[in-house]
Design a protein around this motif. Structure first.
Motif, PDB file in Angstrom:
ATOM      1  N   GLY A 108     -21.365 -21.918   9.306  1.00 37.22           N
ATOM      2  CA  GLY A 108     -21.864 -20.836   8.475  1.00 37.22           C
ATOM      3  C   GLY A 108     -23.238 -21.136   7.921  1.00 37.22           C
ATOM      4  N   THR A 109     -23.852 -20.145   7.303  1.00 41.16           N
ATOM      5  CA  THR A 109     -25.174 -20.355   6.716  1.00 41.16           C
ATOM      6  C   THR A 109     -25.113 -21.340   5.558  1.00 41.16           C
ATOM      7  N   ASP A 110     -23.923 -21.526   4.988  1.00 46.93           N
ATOM      8  CA  ASP A 110     -23.743 -22.525   3.926  1.00 46.93           C
ATOM      9  C   ASP A 110     -23.229 -23.848   4.493  1.00 46.93           C
ATOM     10  N   TYR A 111     -23.208 -23.957   5.821  1.00 45.28           N
ATOM     11  CA  TYR A 111     -22.760 -25.137   6.568  1.00 45.28           C
ATOM     12  C   TYR A 111     -21.262 -25.376   6.475  1.00 45.28           C
ATOM     13  N   GLU A 112     -20.522 -24.383   6.006  1.00 48.76           N
ATOM     14  CA  GLU A 112     -19.071 -24.477   6.123  1.00 48.76           C
ATOM     15  C   GLU A 112     -18.741 -24.439   7.611  1.00 48.76           C
ATOM     16  N   THR A 113     -17.961 -25.409   8.059  1.00 53.08           N
ATOM     17  CA  THR A 113     -17.749 -25.612   9.493  1.00 53.08           C
ATOM     18  C   THR A 113     -16.280 -25.416   9.863  1.00 53.08           C
ATOM     19  N   THR A 114     -16.060 -24.608  10.903  1.00 51.50           N
ATOM     20  CA  THR A 114     -14.728 -24.413  11.454  1.00 51.50           C
ATOM     21  C   THR A 114     -14.703 -25.012  12.858  1.00 51.50           C
ATOM     22  N   ALA A 115     -13.755 -25.891  13.098  1.00 50.05           N
ATOM     23  CA  ALA A 115     -13.617 -26.519  14.415  1.00 50.05           C
ATOM     24  C   ALA A 115     -12.551 -25.798  15.220  1.00 50.05           C
ATOM     25  N   PHE A 116     -12.758 -25.746  16.536  1.00 51.29           N
ATOM     26  CA  PHE A 116     -11.818 -25.087  17.436  1.00 51.29           C
ATOM     27  C   PHE A 116     -11.445 -26.002  18.600  1.00 51.29           C
ATOM     28  N   HIS A 117     -10.155 -25.986  18.955  1.00 50.25           N
ATOM     29  CA  HIS A 117      -9.705 -26.585  20.207  1.00 50.25           C
ATOM     30  C   HIS A 117     -10.242 -25.726  21.353  1.00 50.25           C
ATOM     31  N   VAL A 118     -10.601 -26.363  22.447  1.00 49.93           N
ATOM     32  CA  VAL A 118     -10.996 -25.657  23.668  1.00 49.93           C
ATOM     33  C   VAL A 118      -9.812 -25.735  24.631  1.00 49.93           C
ATOM     34  N   CYS A 119      -9.211 -24.595  24.915  1.00 48.51           N
ATOM     35  CA  CYS A 119      -8.016 -24.540  25.759  1.00 48.51           C
ATOM     36  C   CYS A 119      -8.364 -23.872  27.085  1.00 48.51           C
ATOM     37  N   TRP A 120      -8.500 -24.675  28.115  1.00 59.90           N
ATOM     38  CA  TRP A 120      -8.835 -24.154  29.449  1.00 59.90           C
ATOM     39  C   TRP A 120      -7.565 -23.676  30.137  1.00 59.90           C
ATOM     40  N   PHE A 121      -7.613 -22.479  30.727  1.00 57.65           N
ATOM     41  CA  PHE A 121      -6.447 -21.907  31.390  1.00 57.65           C
ATOM     42  C   PHE A 121      -6.367 -22.249  32.879  1.00 57.65           C
ATOM     43  N   GLY A 122      -7.243 -23.090  33.361  1.00 56.69           N
ATOM     44  CA  GLY A 122      -7.199 -23.482  34.767  1.00 56.69           C
ATOM     45  C   GLY A 122      -5.924 -24.245  35.087  1.00 56.69           C
ATOM     46  N   LEU A 123      -5.320 -23.925  36.242  1.00 58.89           N
ATOM     47  CA  LEU A 123      -4.016 -24.504  36.587  1.00 58.89           C
ATOM     48  C   LEU A 123      -4.035 -25.394  37.831  1.00 58.89           C
ATOM     49  N   GLU A 124      -5.214 -25.657  38.409  1.00 60.31           N
ATOM     50  CA  GLU A 124      -5.189 -26.408  39.666  1.00 60.31           C
ATOM     51  C   GLU A 124      -4.622 -27.813  39.526  1.00 60.31           C
ATOM     52  N   GLY A 125      -4.667 -28.376  38.332  1.00 59.96           N
ATOM     53  CA  GLY A 125      -4.060 -29.690  38.116  1.00 59.96           C
ATOM     54  C   GLY A 125      -2.577 -29.615  37.811  1.00 59.96           C
ATOM     55  N   ASP A 126      -2.065 -28.401  37.659  1.00 62.20           N
ATOM     56  CA  ASP A 126      -0.678 -28.218  37.244  1.00 62.20           C
ATOM     57  C   ASP A 126       0.191 -27.512  38.270  1.00 62.20           C
ATOM     58  N   CYS A 127      -0.411 -27.016  39.347  1.00 64.36           N
ATOM     59  CA  CYS A 127       0.395 -26.365  40.385  1.00 64.36           C
ATOM     60  C   CYS A 127      -0.347 -26.400  41.720  1.00 64.36           C
ATOM     61  N   GLU A 128       0.387 -26.209  42.778  1.00 68.34           N
ATOM     62  CA  GLU A 128      -0.200 -26.242  44.117  1.00 68.34           C
ATOM     63  C   GLU A 128      -0.756 -24.886  44.537  1.00 68.34           C
ATOM     64  N   GLU A 129      -0.272 -23.823  43.922  1.00 66.04           N
ATOM     65  CA  GLU A 129      -0.655 -22.468  44.305  1.00 66.04           C
ATOM     66  C   GLU A 129      -2.105 -22.152  43.957  1.00 66.04           C
ATOM     67  N   VAL A 130      -2.602 -22.752  42.874  1.00 62.80           N
ATOM     68  CA  VAL A 130      -3.972 -22.484  42.418  1.00 62.80           C
ATOM     69  C   VAL A 130      -4.875 -23.613  42.892  1.00 62.80           C
ATOM     70  N   GLU A 131      -5.851 -23.270  43.725  1.00 61.62           N
ATOM     71  CA  GLU A 131      -6.771 -24.285  44.255  1.00 61.62           C
ATOM     72  C   GLU A 131      -7.986 -24.477  43.367  1.00 61.62           C
ATOM     73  N   ARG A 132      -8.454 -23.386  42.743  1.00 59.51           N
ATOM     74  CA  ARG A 132      -9.660 -23.476  41.921  1.00 59.51           C
ATOM     75  C   ARG A 132      -9.623 -22.403  40.850  1.00 59.51           C
ATOM     76  N   SER A 133      -9.980 -22.775  39.632  1.00 62.38           N
ATOM     77  CA  SER A 133     -10.041 -21.825  38.520  1.00 62.38           C
ATOM     78  C   SER A 133     -11.449 -21.796  37.964  1.00 62.38           C
TER      79      SER A 133
END
Length: 197
Positions: A108-133
């Motif tokens: 924020g303009t007052d330097y109040e800071t909010t942190a966020f997790h980055v959650c990627w929805f790519g599944l190529e490491g989790d299933c064989e059906e998806v080759e590239r996300s």
């Protein structure tokens, strides 16, 4: 490899900025104080990066008017913006690489800071059906709470189960993306979630 993070610094809605699209600085290389309405419907941000700022959300509590880029730490933020005058939707949909960034901060303009997790929805490491996300515009930001490690483990486990469901033809890849978006949104009704448009 680093712990990459992006930081969205809130702009003053009444300030069009100088001609070179960089925020005004004083003699100490600090952004000048900006009086802004933090409740504006479409706030604008200047986007910066930090090579190590994603490590354990280390930039929370380190940004202030005196140290706007945490240059006194090993998590320093590059003062040169990589994009200016962006909405959060533009940052999430066009600038954030969900695979290569660990954290996003809204400052924020007052330097109040909010942190966020980055959650990627790519599944190529989790299933064989998806080759590239896609890695840009394919995920969600989830505000960080006191349960950061638990949340990361929960999200990894959820992706593993969803990937298995895709391989078993219970979900199409598109349905899996929608399901992941629903799950992170439902994680905590009081927690802010930002999805690409």
């Amino acid at each position: 490899m680093g712990h990459r993070a992006l930081l969205a610094y809130r702009r003053d809605d009444t300030d069009d900025g100088p001609a070179d699209d960089t925020p005004p600085f004083d003699d100490a290389d600090r952004p000048l104080s900006r009086e802004a309405d933090e409740t504006a419907e479409d706030p604008r941000y200047d986007l910066h990066r930090s090579h190590w700022g994603g490590a354990d959300f280390a930039l929370c509590g380190r940004l202030s008017a005196d140290t706007p880029f945490a240059t006194d730490s090993s998590f320093a933020v590059d003062p040169e913006p990589i994009a200016t005058d962006c909405s959060l939707a533009e940052i999430v949909g066009e600038h954030l690489d969900f695979l290569h960034h660990e954290a996003v901060y809204r400052v924020g303009t007052d330097y109040e800071t909010t942190a966020f997790h980055v959650c990627w929805f790519g599944l190529e490491g989790d299933c064989e059906e998806v080759e590239r996300s896609e890695t840009v515009g394919h995920g969600a930001l989830v505000a960080v709470g006191d349960d950061a490690d638990y949340f990361r483990g929960w999200f990894r486990g959820t992706k593993t189960v969803v990937g298995d469901a895709v391989d078993r033809e219970c979900f199409s890849p598109a349905e899996a993306t929608d399901y992941l978006a629903e799950r992170v949104t439902a994680w905590d009704a009081d927690r802010e979630v930002i999805l690409p448009d």
